[in-house]
Motif scaffolding. Structure first.
Motif, mmCIF file in Angstrom:
data_model
loop_
_atom_site.group_PDB
_atom_site.id
_atom_site.type_symbol
_atom_site.label_atom_id
_atom_site.label_comp_id
_atom_site.label_asym_id
_atom_site.label_seq_id
_atom_site.Cartn_x
_atom_site.Cartn_y
_atom_site.Cartn_z
ATOM 1 N N LEU A 57 0.861 -1.183 0.000
ATOM 2 C CA LEU A 57 0.000 0.000 0.000
ATOM 3 C C LEU A 57 0.892 1.226 0.000
ATOM 4 O O LEU A 57 1.659 1.452 0.937
ATOM 5 N N HIS A 58 0.818 2.000 -1.081
ATOM 6 C CA HIS A 58 1.649 3.196 -1.222
ATOM 7 C C HIS A 58 0.748 4.400 -1.430
ATOM 8 O O HIS A 58 0.032 4.480 -2.434
ATOM 9 N N ASN A 59 0.790 5.310 -0.461
ATOM 10 C CA ASN A 59 -0.092 6.483 -0.506
ATOM 11 C C ASN A 59 -1.555 6.098 -0.693
ATOM 12 O O ASN A 59 -2.290 6.729 -1.461
ATOM 13 N N GLY A 60 -1.951 5.017 -0.034
ATOM 14 C CA GLY A 60 -3.341 4.575 -0.083
ATOM 15 C C GLY A 60 -3.710 3.760 -1.298
ATOM 16 O O GLY A 60 -4.853 3.303 -1.420
ATOM 17 N N LYS A 61 -2.737 3.536 -2.198
ATOM 18 C CA LYS A 61 -3.011 2.774 -3.424
ATOM 19 C C LYS A 61 -2.409 1.376 -3.311
ATOM 20 O O LYS A 61 -1.202 1.240 -3.077
ATOM 21 N N PRO A 62 -3.217 0.317 -3.476
ATOM 22 C CA PRO A 62 -2.710 -1.045 -3.320
ATOM 23 C C PRO A 62 -2.103 -1.609 -4.607
ATOM 24 O O PRO A 62 -2.595 -1.355 -5.706
ATOM 25 N N ILE A 63 -1.012 -2.356 -4.432
ATOM 26 C CA ILE A 63 -0.390 -3.099 -5.536
ATOM 27 C C ILE A 63 -0.240 -4.537 -5.053
ATOM 28 O O ILE A 63 0.258 -4.779 -3.953
ATOM 29 N N SER A 64 -0.674 -5.500 -5.857
ATOM 30 C CA SER A 64 -0.586 -6.901 -5.468
ATOM 31 C C SER A 64 0.212 -7.701 -6.489
ATOM 32 O O SER A 64 0.542 -7.196 -7.570
ATOM 33 N N GLU A 65 0.507 -8.938 -6.136
ATOM 34 C CA GLU A 65 1.335 -9.876 -6.905
ATOM 35 C C GLU A 65 2.816 -9.483 -6.744
ATOM 36 O O GLU A 65 3.241 -8.409 -7.170
ATOM 37 N N SER A 66 3.591 -10.388 -6.155
ATOM 38 C CA SER A 66 4.949 -10.046 -5.714
ATOM 39 C C SER A 66 5.864 -9.541 -6.831
ATOM 40 O O SER A 66 6.591 -8.563 -6.634
ATOM 41 N N LEU A 67 5.851 -10.183 -7.988
ATOM 42 C CA LEU A 67 6.753 -9.748 -9.054
ATOM 43 C C LEU A 67 6.375 -8.363 -9.573
ATOM 44 O O LEU A 67 7.247 -7.553 -9.920
ATOM 45 N N ILE A 68 5.071 -8.094 -9.625
ATOM 46 C CA ILE A 68 4.608 -6.766 -10.038
ATOM 47 C C ILE A 68 5.023 -5.728 -9.000
ATOM 48 O O ILE A 68 5.460 -4.624 -9.347
ATOM 49 N N ILE A 69 4.914 -6.100 -7.723
ATOM 50 C CA ILE A 69 5.310 -5.181 -6.648
ATOM 51 C C ILE A 69 6.800 -4.861 -6.737
ATOM 52 O O ILE A 69 7.220 -3.713 -6.545
ATOM 53 N N LEU A 70 7.628 -5.878 -7.040
ATOM 54 C CA LEU A 70 9.071 -5.640 -7.142
ATOM 55 C C LEU A 70 9.383 -4.614 -8.234
ATOM 56 O O LEU A 70 10.222 -3.730 -8.049
ATOM 57 N N GLU A 71 8.700 -4.728 -9.364
ATOM 58 C CA GLU A 71 8.916 -3.759 -10.440
ATOM 59 C C GLU A 71 8.438 -2.378 -10.022
ATOM 60 O O GLU A 71 9.075 -1.360 -10.333
ATOM 61 N N TYR A 72 7.321 -2.320 -9.327
ATOM 62 C CA TYR A 72 6.786 -1.040 -8.867
ATOM 63 C C TYR A 72 7.778 -0.363 -7.923
ATOM 64 O O TYR A 72 8.030 0.853 -8.033
ATOM 65 N N ILE A 73 8.334 -1.132 -7.015
ATOM 66 C CA ILE A 73 9.318 -0.582 -6.068
ATOM 67 C C ILE A 73 10.522 -0.021 -6.818
ATOM 68 O O ILE A 73 11.007 1.078 -6.534
ATOM 69 N N ASP A 74 10.993 -0.763 -7.809
ATOM 70 C CA ASP A 74 12.170 -0.326 -8.564
ATOM 71 C C ASP A 74 11.880 0.935 -9.365
ATOM 72 O O ASP A 74 12.729 1.816 -9.484
ATOM 73 N N ASP A 75 10.661 1.031 -9.918
ATOM 74 C CA ASP A 75 10.285 2.201 -10.709
ATOM 75 C C ASP A 75 10.019 3.430 -9.836
ATOM 76 O O ASP A 75 10.235 4.565 -10.274
ATOM 77 N N THR A 76 9.551 3.206 -8.605
ATOM 78 C CA THR A 76 9.108 4.312 -7.755
ATOM 79 C C THR A 76 10.241 4.933 -6.948
ATOM 80 O O THR A 76 10.301 6.155 -6.780
ATOM 81 N N TRP A 77 11.145 4.087 -6.440
ATOM 82 C CA TRP A 77 12.236 4.578 -5.603
ATOM 83 C C TRP A 77 13.570 4.398 -6.321
ATOM 84 O O TRP A 77 13.978 3.269 -6.606
ATOM 85 N N GLN A 78 14.205 5.509 -6.599
ATOM 86 C CA GLN A 78 15.443 5.481 -7.376
ATOM 87 C C GLN A 78 16.674 5.218 -6.522
ATOM 88 O O GLN A 78 17.733 4.852 -7.045
ATOM 89 N N GLN A 79 16.568 5.429 -5.190
ATOM 90 C CA GLN A 79 17.742 5.213 -4.339
ATOM 91 C C GLN A 79 18.042 3.722 -4.243
ATOM 92 O O GLN A 79 17.193 2.874 -4.469
ATOM 93 N N GLY A 80 19.282 3.441 -3.891
ATOM 94 C CA GLY A 80 19.673 2.043 -3.741
ATOM 95 C C GLY A 80 19.955 1.399 -5.087
ATOM 96 O O GLY A 80 19.707 1.975 -6.146
ATOM 97 N N PRO A 81 20.464 0.172 -5.059
ATOM 98 C CA PRO A 81 20.785 -0.527 -6.311
ATOM 99 C C PRO A 81 19.528 -0.872 -7.093
ATOM 100 O O PRO A 81 18.468 -1.117 -6.501
#
Length: 225
Positions: A57-81
């Motif tokens: 849940l990011h800013n009240g918006k839900p994202i489901s399915e683990s592989l989709i979530i991993l891509e969302y995290i990578d696209d949303t947060w630029q810090q880190g590897p």
């Protein structure tokens, strides 16, 4: 109120993927443990289609399915590897192999753990066939994305690397054997010994107790049929 929340289950390898990705990227989040036998109204509301974890849940918006979530995290947060490569072709390869782990490896390995007789042998053959493809893909590389850092496929295959020993001990099913899969074994050792991975795994004794309870429940269920 936390900007990022994760609805998960402590022993779920799919929830663990999302935790690993969030921590790899340095994203602060609130973890909410779910009881899948008594799912919360929030989980059912945020994932009404599959009604399962993980849900981010990011800013009240839900994202489901683990592989989709991993891509969302990578696209949303630029810090880190990066979790996925920037090159479009390499990104497509990473997506392919991560989905291969989900569609071919994990189901066959899970079935091989629980099925006996001919069904178990067939599942073990399917698992070995799938792992052979991963064995060839990881050859000559430290991680699936290359030598630099852990990426999408490594995180997707976390359960293969980090729970193989426990499964072998409790269920007598050894998937990663050095004589059969030397490249995968080398990768698993490298991956599991990364401090970041070690620090973010469920306690071994807790997992062992959990799997023993599953085995006992399965045995009791079969004996009453």
């Amino acid at each position: 109120m936390a900007e990022v929340k994760l609805f998960g289950v402590w022993d779920s390898p799919f929830s663990k993927r999302v935790e690993l990705a969030l921590k790899l990227k340095g994203v602060k989040y609130e973890y909410i443990e779910e009881d899948l036998k008594n799912k919360s109204p929030l989980l059912l509301n945020y994932n009404p289609v599959h009604k399962k974890v993980p849900v981010l849940l990011h800013n009240g918006k839900p994202i489901s399915e683990s592989l989709i979530i991993l891509e969302y995290i990578d696209d949303t947060w630029q810090q880190g590897p990066p979790i996925l490569p920037k090159d479009p072709y390499l990104r497509s390869k990473a997506r392919f192999w991560a989905k291969f782990v989900d569609d071919k490896c994990i189901p066959a390995m899970w079935k091989a753990c629980w099925q006996k007789g001919e069904e178990g042998e067939k599942a073990m053959e399917e698992a070995n066939d799938a792992l052979e493809f991963l064995e060839n893909e990881i050859k000559g590389k430290r991680f699936f994305g290359g030598d630099d850092s852990i990426g999408l496929v490594d995180i997707a295959a976390d359960v293969i690397a980090c729970r193989n020993g426990i499964i072998a001990e409790l269920m007598g099913v050894q998937f990663l054997r050095k004589d059969k899969f030397p490249n995968l074994c080398k990768w698993a050792d490298e991956y599991c010994n990364c401090s970041f991975v070690k620090e973010n795994q469920p306690p071994n004794q807790k997992l062992i107790h959990h799997y023993k309870a599953l085995i006992q429940a399965s045995t009791s269920s079969k004996s009453t049929k």
